[in-house]
Design a protein around this motif. Sequence first.
Motif, PDB file in Angstrom:
ATOM      1  N   TYR A 183       0.725  -0.917   0.171  1.00  0.00           N
ATOM      2  CA  TYR A 183      -0.206   0.402   0.226  1.00  0.00           C
ATOM      3  C   TYR A 183       0.599   0.975  -0.238  1.00  0.00           C
ATOM      4  O   TYR A 183       2.166   1.427   0.225  1.00  0.00           O
ATOM      5  CB  TYR A 183      -0.926   0.234   1.511  1.00  0.00           C
ATOM      6  CG  TYR A 183      -1.526  -0.899   1.279  1.00  0.00           C
ATOM      7  CD1 TYR A 183      -2.631  -0.966   0.889  1.00  0.00           C
ATOM      8  CD2 TYR A 183      -1.853  -2.467   1.858  1.00  0.00           C
ATOM      9  CE1 TYR A 183      -4.133  -1.853   0.542  1.00  0.00           C
ATOM     10  CE2 TYR A 183      -3.347  -3.214   1.922  1.00  0.00           C
ATOM     11  CZ  TYR A 183      -4.226  -3.630   1.310  1.00  0.00           C
ATOM     12  OH  TYR A 183      -5.044  -3.447   1.250  1.00  0.00           O
ATOM     13  N   ALA A 216       0.650   5.239   1.165  1.00  0.00           N
ATOM     14  CA  ALA A 216      -0.256   5.798   2.177  1.00  0.00           C
ATOM     15  C   ALA A 216       0.539   7.249   1.994  1.00  0.00           C
ATOM     16  O   ALA A 216       1.599   7.778   1.979  1.00  0.00           O
ATOM     17  CB  ALA A 216      -0.076   5.575   3.643  1.00  0.00           C
ATOM     18  N   LEU A 223      -0.228  11.121   3.261  1.00  0.00           N
ATOM     19  CA  LEU A 223      -0.702  11.935   4.410  1.00  0.00           C
ATOM     20  C   LEU A 223      -1.105  13.403   5.331  1.00  0.00           C
ATOM     21  O   LEU A 223      -0.767  14.511   3.980  1.00  0.00           O
ATOM     22  CB  LEU A 223       0.373  11.686   6.277  1.00  0.00           C
ATOM     23  CG  LEU A 223       0.682  10.722   6.460  1.00  0.00           C
ATOM     24  CD1 LEU A 223       1.175   9.453   5.654  1.00  0.00           C
ATOM     25  CD2 LEU A 223       2.220  10.241   7.850  1.00  0.00           C
ATOM     26  N   ARG A 281      -8.596  -1.828   2.593  1.00  0.00           N
ATOM     27  CA  ARG A 281      -8.329  -0.333   2.690  1.00  0.00           C
ATOM     28  C   ARG A 281      -8.679   0.382   4.039  1.00  0.00           C
ATOM     29  O   ARG A 281      -7.873   1.353   4.793  1.00  0.00           O
ATOM     30  CB  ARG A 281      -8.424   0.640   1.285  1.00  0.00           C
ATOM     31  CG  ARG A 281      -8.144   1.801   1.402  1.00  0.00           C
ATOM     32  CD  ARG A 281      -8.051   2.379   0.598  1.00  0.00           C
ATOM     33  NE  ARG A 281      -9.801   2.662   0.314  1.00  0.00           N
ATOM     34  CZ  ARG A 281     -11.006   3.511   0.451  1.00  0.00           C
ATOM     35  NH1 ARG A 281     -10.626   4.356   0.996  1.00  0.00           N
ATOM     36  NH2 ARG A 281     -12.112   3.317   0.010  1.00  0.00           N
ATOM     37  N   GLU A 329      -6.605   2.511   6.767  1.00  0.00           N
ATOM     38  CA  GLU A 329      -6.410   3.718   6.671  1.00  0.00           C
ATOM     39  C   GLU A 329      -6.520   3.725   8.382  1.00  0.00           C
ATOM     40  O   GLU A 329      -6.131   4.771   8.983  1.00  0.00           O
ATOM     41  CB  GLU A 329      -7.409   4.217   6.657  1.00  0.00           C
ATOM     42  CG  GLU A 329      -6.719   4.270   4.898  1.00  0.00           C
ATOM     43  CD  GLU A 329      -8.329   5.356   3.842  1.00  0.00           C
ATOM     44  OE1 GLU A 329      -7.585   5.445   2.800  1.00  0.00           O
ATOM     45  OE2 GLU A 329      -9.027   5.298   4.453  1.00  0.00           O
ATOM     46  N   LEU A 351      -3.440   3.083  10.764  1.00  0.00           N
ATOM     47  CA  LEU A 351      -2.376   3.797  10.058  1.00  0.00           C
ATOM     48  C   LEU A 351      -2.661   5.373  11.170  1.00  0.00           C
ATOM     49  O   LEU A 351      -1.851   5.572  12.073  1.00  0.00           O
ATOM     50  CB  LEU A 351      -2.356   4.165   8.916  1.00  0.00           C
ATOM     51  CG  LEU A 351      -1.693   3.120   7.973  1.00  0.00           C
ATOM     52  CD1 LEU A 351      -1.477   3.531   6.592  1.00  0.00           C
ATOM     53  CD2 LEU A 351      -0.074   3.448   8.437  1.00  0.00           C
ATOM     54  N   GLU A 352      -3.911   5.440  10.922  1.00  0.00           N
ATOM     55  CA  GLU A 352      -4.632   6.688  11.976  1.00  0.00           C
ATOM     56  C   GLU A 352      -4.466   6.884  13.253  1.00  0.00           C
ATOM     57  O   GLU A 352      -4.089   7.618  14.397  1.00  0.00           O
ATOM     58  CB  GLU A 352      -6.339   7.123  11.497  1.00  0.00           C
ATOM     59  CG  GLU A 352      -5.714   7.588  10.072  1.00  0.00           C
ATOM     60  CD  GLU A 352      -7.400   8.210   9.780  1.00  0.00           C
ATOM     61  OE1 GLU A 352      -8.382   7.945   9.551  1.00  0.00           O
ATOM     62  OE2 GLU A 352      -7.284   8.520   8.380  1.00  0.00           O
ATOM     63  N   THR A 365      -5.722  10.309   6.879  1.00  0.00           N
ATOM     64  CA  THR A 365      -4.930   9.207   6.340  1.00  0.00           C
ATOM     65  C   THR A 365      -5.399   8.665   5.265  1.00  0.00           C
ATOM     66  O   THR A 365      -6.503   8.033   5.094  1.00  0.00           O
ATOM     67  CB  THR A 365      -3.935   8.311   6.997  1.00  0.00           C
ATOM     68  OG1 THR A 365      -3.402   8.885   7.850  1.00  0.00           O
ATOM     69  CG2 THR A 365      -3.024   7.125   5.966  1.00  0.00           C
ATOM     70  N   VAL A 410      -5.255   5.863   1.842  1.00  0.00           N
ATOM     71  CA  VAL A 410      -3.979   5.067   1.469  1.00  0.00           C
ATOM     72  C   VAL A 410      -4.841   3.889   0.256  1.00  0.00           C
ATOM     73  O   VAL A 410      -5.825   4.739  -0.586  1.00  0.00           O
ATOM     74  CB  VAL A 410      -4.383   3.587   2.572  1.00  0.00           C
ATOM     75  CG1 VAL A 410      -4.095   2.328   1.264  1.00  0.00           C
ATOM     76  CG2 VAL A 410      -3.571   3.824   3.095  1.00  0.00           C
ATOM     77  N   LYS A 447     -10.784  10.154   0.357  1.00  0.00           N
ATOM     78  CA  LYS A 447     -10.713   8.934   1.272  1.00  0.00           C
ATOM     79  C   LYS A 447     -11.732   8.327   0.602  1.00  0.00           C
ATOM     80  O   LYS A 447     -11.867   7.060   0.370  1.00  0.00           O
ATOM     81  CB  LYS A 447     -11.350   8.816   2.686  1.00  0.00           C
ATOM     82  CG  LYS A 447     -10.064   9.466   3.468  1.00  0.00           C
ATOM     83  CD  LYS A 447     -10.734   9.001   4.854  1.00  0.00           C
ATOM     84  CE  LYS A 447      -9.475   9.049   6.061  1.00  0.00           C
ATOM     85  NZ  LYS A 447      -8.430   7.669   6.064  1.00  0.00           N
TER      86      LYS A 447
END
Length: 174
Positions: free
Chosen positions: A4, A6, A8, A54, A58, A61-62, A75, A77, A105
């Motif tokens: 992936y 990403a 930001l 996905r 996300e 990660l967030e 974020t 992706v 998004k």
Amino acid sequence: MTTYLAFLRAINLGAKRKFPKDDIVAAVEGLGWTDVRTHINTGNVRFDCPLRSRAKVEAALEQAFAERAGFEVPTIVLTPAELREVAERAEAFGHDGAHYVSFLKQEPSPEVVRRVEELSSAEAVAKVGGRAVHLMLDTAYHQTRLGNATVEKHLGVATNRNLTVVRTLVEKWC
């Protein structure tokens, strides 16, 4: 493992939103994800992870970024194939001026796409394709009314990169 990319949103802007590359890498690796790479200090990250959703990527990660940075980091992706498609679409436009891409998004509805594209003018044209809005400008980015803030007003969370960065990431990571 799936690869992936990403993107930001709104990091390293001003004194309060500092999030260095090393901290980004540490946050992603802290999730147990591998082959983590960054490009410049504006929040471009490549990694491999076992998740297939996905939205779940996300969200993970967030959460990791918020814990590491101390502030929320929206974020977005994409897969390498999706980024390659964005770059190919940009080439098809053949615009000679400044070209930016706002990553979204969610894919917008046709009605919202129509409304955003109708905001275009002689100096600034918006074309939406999937989860990317191409902003083709014949004026300075910070002087146009058709920038990422306008995209977000109509389409929700978005983060913006210039086409040079998009092309470079395609060459490096796709």
